[in-house]
Design a protein around this motif. Structure first.
Motif, short mmCIF file in Angstrom:
data_model
loop_
_atom_site.label_atom_id
_atom_site.label_comp_id
_atom_site.label_asym_id
_atom_site.label_seq_id
_atom_site.Cartn_x
_atom_site.Cartn_y
_atom_site.Cartn_z
N GLU A 55 36.39 -18.66 62.88
CA GLU A 55 36.49 -20.11 63.41
C GLU A 55 37.40 -20.87 64.01
O GLU A 55 37.34 -21.99 64.66
CB GLU A 55 35.92 -21.06 62.32
N CYS A 56 38.83 -19.99 64.11
CA CYS A 56 39.93 -20.81 64.87
C CYS A 56 40.52 -19.93 65.99
O CYS A 56 41.12 -20.72 66.73
CB CYS A 56 40.71 -21.14 63.92
N GLY A 57 40.56 -18.64 65.91
CA GLY A 57 40.87 -17.96 66.99
C GLY A 57 42.60 -17.68 66.89
O GLY A 57 43.13 -17.03 67.84
N THR A 60 43.90 -13.97 67.02
CA THR A 60 43.46 -13.06 68.01
C THR A 60 44.59 -12.15 68.44
O THR A 60 45.79 -12.40 68.63
CB THR A 60 43.13 -13.89 69.32
N SER A 141 38.06 -21.09 75.03
CA SER A 141 37.17 -22.00 74.17
C SER A 141 37.14 -21.55 72.82
O SER A 141 36.69 -22.07 71.78
CB SER A 141 35.86 -22.13 74.48
N GLY A 142 37.53 -20.17 72.62
CA GLY A 142 37.48 -19.71 71.16
C GLY A 142 38.81 -19.75 70.43
O GLY A 142 38.86 -19.35 69.29
N ASN A 143 39.55 -20.73 70.98
CA ASN A 143 40.94 -21.01 70.18
C ASN A 143 41.09 -22.42 69.95
O ASN A 143 40.86 -22.97 70.99
CB ASN A 143 42.07 -20.45 71.20
N SER B 101 32.02 -17.71 70.55
CA SER B 101 33.35 -17.59 71.38
C SER B 101 33.69 -16.28 72.28
O SER B 101 33.18 -15.08 71.74
CB SER B 101 34.67 -17.99 70.74
N PRO B 102 34.36 -16.20 73.18
CA PRO B 102 34.77 -14.95 73.94
C PRO B 102 35.02 -13.78 72.96
O PRO B 102 34.52 -12.86 73.09
CB PRO B 102 35.99 -15.27 74.77
N GLN B 103 36.00 -14.36 71.91
CA GLN B 103 36.50 -13.16 71.05
C GLN B 103 35.42 -12.51 70.16
O GLN B 103 35.34 -11.10 70.15
CB GLN B 103 37.71 -13.47 69.93
N ILE B 104 34.49 -13.40 69.82
CA ILE B 104 33.41 -13.18 68.72
C ILE B 104 32.29 -12.44 69.83
O ILE B 104 31.77 -11.27 69.38
CB ILE B 104 32.77 -14.20 68.43
N ALA B 238 31.04 -25.63 73.18
CA ALA B 238 31.28 -24.25 73.01
C ALA B 238 31.93 -23.86 71.62
O ALA B 238 32.23 -25.03 70.90
CB ALA B 238 32.40 -23.87 74.13
N PHE B 239 31.69 -22.75 71.13
CA PHE B 239 32.26 -22.24 69.87
C PHE B 239 31.80 -23.06 68.74
O PHE B 239 32.39 -23.70 67.97
CB PHE B 239 33.70 -22.64 69.97
#
Ligand SMILES: Cc1cc2nc3c(=O)[nH]c(=O)nc-3n(C[C@H](O)[C@H](O)[C@H](O)COP(=O)(O)OP(=O)(O)OC[C@H]3O[C@@H](n4cnc5c(N)ncnc54)[C@H](O)[C@@H]3O)c2cc1C
Ligand code: FES
Ligand code: FES
Lengths: 176, 330
Positions: A55-57, A60, A141-143, B101-104, B238-239
């Motif tokens: 949930e936080c990135g 990565t 957006s995933g961070n 999210s992009p990573q997921i 997002a996310f």
């Protein structure tokens, strides 16, 4: 089909990964996540341990060039694969252009989110040398960052992108 | 996380064989959902069948008859980035691109997305009681239960919600599920037949036989033009998990709707088919539904809890937006 026993009492497994361009053989307990093996078995503590739930990135890393959350990958799944962490960004001349731009613009405050942002940004610029602001917002957006308000992070990535473009143009002019 | 044995099959057939041989074994695809569950010790499997080395599960193909077959091990990033999916199933590409999210999206697979467990906070935390994990009642339904993200359809005795924002779009596309590796060999399932209704003491959500795996999702060809739209309502752009997802698929006869498929996500223990909304659209002209469809039929049959009353309104909004999306795009 191969089989590996896993668990706190299970023997460590040995695996060979490529980490930041070097081949590394590492022994770890088989139910460990990539995040745990990087930090605890390889001593690469630049990759941060945040929510551990996707949930936080901040955890990565690049796995075969793609950004993934190392808290959600099993170490067992990384045999033979290429892993890039924040420790692999700086070169012999010091911090990378992205790292310098982050420092110059104050894009890192407490810094806990920074390794994750840097790796995603590295991946974005490798595919899209001049991303638009909208693309950056989406790609990053995933961070999550609780300090900067994001603006300086976007500006830092844009500054690095601009310098790379200028560097490439200068090389072109000098026939390099 | 607790001890497990990790098996590494190379094909889907080998994976099914391992699952049949080892009762209680769990298939692991991207692990985005499972690793959370194991870390919280909500589940502690003895044997895990890792699909990371499987080479025959991720292809995205256009068949000769015009059907599109999407391998269960394709990631959401594969779907969002595929030329084939973007060209023939643009609503699916957009939904995949908006998830998580992009990573997921680089890890989360299509099969795992359909098979994922509820986000219900009671189910996900070992120290809370949960009907699916052996408690006598669903605490969400009790006075004082945290209800905001709970289901509003088929929510008795369990008020969980299936959180996939991709599944409704597949439902609207008329997808069927190809499963394999079970006692009956390979078989096709109607989309809704993939899931089971919740039962006390059981946490698995799929109606599969021992050893069976989702192998692919098939989108059948249509002799008539089809329009598909989708809409999600989220708190963050997002996310974030959608509060409600709606998708509308229309099969057209010139400007008249021959067949309508309306599916909702995050509102029931399984992806939910809104049949009253389908009936409200079927047989109508496009201009007429554009002017009159207010989406409320999509909420018909809802039995919200006090904390989820707002969701019936959101369902109408999302259904209306999904229809507008379908009409706007070809
Ligand atoms: C922060 C966050 C935000 C998210 N946001 C969204 C969102 O907006 N929309 C959305 O749709 N999802 C969202 N997700 C959920 C995510 O997409 C799913 O967790 C993911 O798709 C699961 O796929 P996986 O391959 O990782 O599955 P896994 O974790 O490997 O498995 C999940 C389940 O599926 C079963 N399984 C896996 N593959 C198969 C198969 N082929 N056949 C049968 N069973 C199988 C497993 O046994 C397990 O029970 C989010 C997740 C996180 C962490
Ligand atoms: S620590 Fe991995 S996403 Fe937060
Ligand atoms: S700088 Fe503190 S969280 Fe981003």
């Amino acid at each position: 089909m191969s089989e590996q026993a896993a668990g706190p009492t299970a023997r460590r497994v040995q695996a060979t990964w490529r980490v930041n361009g070097e081949s590394v053989t590492v022994a770890f307990r088989p139910h460990r996540t990539l995040l745990e093996v990087l930090r605890e078995d390889l001593g690469l503590t630049g990759t941060k341990h945040g929510c551990e739930l996707g949930e936080c990135g901040t955890c990565t890393v690049l796995l075969d060039g793609e950004p993934v959350l190392s808290c959600l990958v099993l170490g067992l799944e990384c045999e033979g694969r290429e892993i890039r962490t924040v420790e692999g960004l700086a070169g012999p001349e010091g911090p990378s252009d992205l790292q310098r731009a982050f420092a110059e613009l104050g894009a890192a405050q407490c810094g806990y989110c920074t390794p994750g942002f840097l790796l995603v940004a590295e991946h974005v610029l490798a595919r899209e040398p001049r991303p638009t602001r909208a693309q950056l917002v989406e790609e990053l957006s995933g961070n999550l960052c609780r300090c900067t308000g994001y603006l300086k992070i976007y500006e830092a990535v844009e500054r690095a992108a601009q310098r790379r473009a200028e560097g490439a143009a200068a090389e072109g002019r000098h026939g390099g | 996380m607790k001890a497990f044995r990790f098996l590494r099959p190379r094909t889907l057939a080998e994976a099914s064989e391992a699952l049949r041989r080892e009762p209680g074994a769990v298939p692991k695809a991207g692990g985005v959902d499972l690793l959370d569950r194991w870390k919280e010790r909500v589940e502690e499997p003895e044997v895990v069948v890792g699909l990371c080395d499987v080479t025959d599960g991720a292809a995205l193909r256009l068949e000769e008859d015009g059907a599109l077959v999407l391998g269960a091990l394709a990631t959401l990033a594969d779907l969002a980035g595929s030329d084939l999916v973007r060209r023939f199933l643009p609503a699916l590409a957009r939904a995949a691109d908006q998830a998580a999210s992009p990573q997921i999206r680089h890890r989360a697979t299509l099969g795992g997305n359909l098979a994922q467990a509820t986000r219900c906070g009671y189910w996900r935390l070992r120290s809370f009681p949960c009907l699916l994990r052996g408690a006598s009642r669903c605490p969400v339904r009790e006075p004082g239960g945290v209800q905001e993200t709970a289901g509003i359809f088929a929510n008795d005795p369990c008020a969980s919600a299936h959180p996939s924002s991709v599944a409704p779009v597949l439902g609207a596309l008329g997808a069927e599920i190809l499963v394999g590796g079970g006692p009956e060999g390979g078989r096709g399932l109607a989309f809704e037949a993939l899931w089971r209704a919740p039962e006390p003491g059981r946490s698995d959500v799929l109606a599969l036989e021992p050893g069976e795996l989702i192998r692919a999702v098939r989108i059948p060809p249509s002799a008539h033009p089809v329009r598909v739209g989708h809409a999600e309502v989220r708190q963050r752009a997002a996310f974030d998990w959608p509060l409600v997802t709606a998708a509308v698929g229309l099969t057209l006869d010139a400007d008249r709707i021959r067949e309508a498929r309306v599916w909702l996500g995050s509102v029931a223990p399984t992806p939910h088919r809104a049949r009253a909304a389908e009936a409200a659209l079927t047989g109508r002209r496009l201009a007429e539904v554009r002017a009159t469809f207010d989406g409320r039929a999509a909420a018909e049959g809802a039995t919200p809890l006090p904390g989820t009353a707002y969701k019936a309104g959101l369902v109408a909004v999302a259904a209306r937006r999904a229809l507008a999306d379908a009409l706007e795009r070809s």
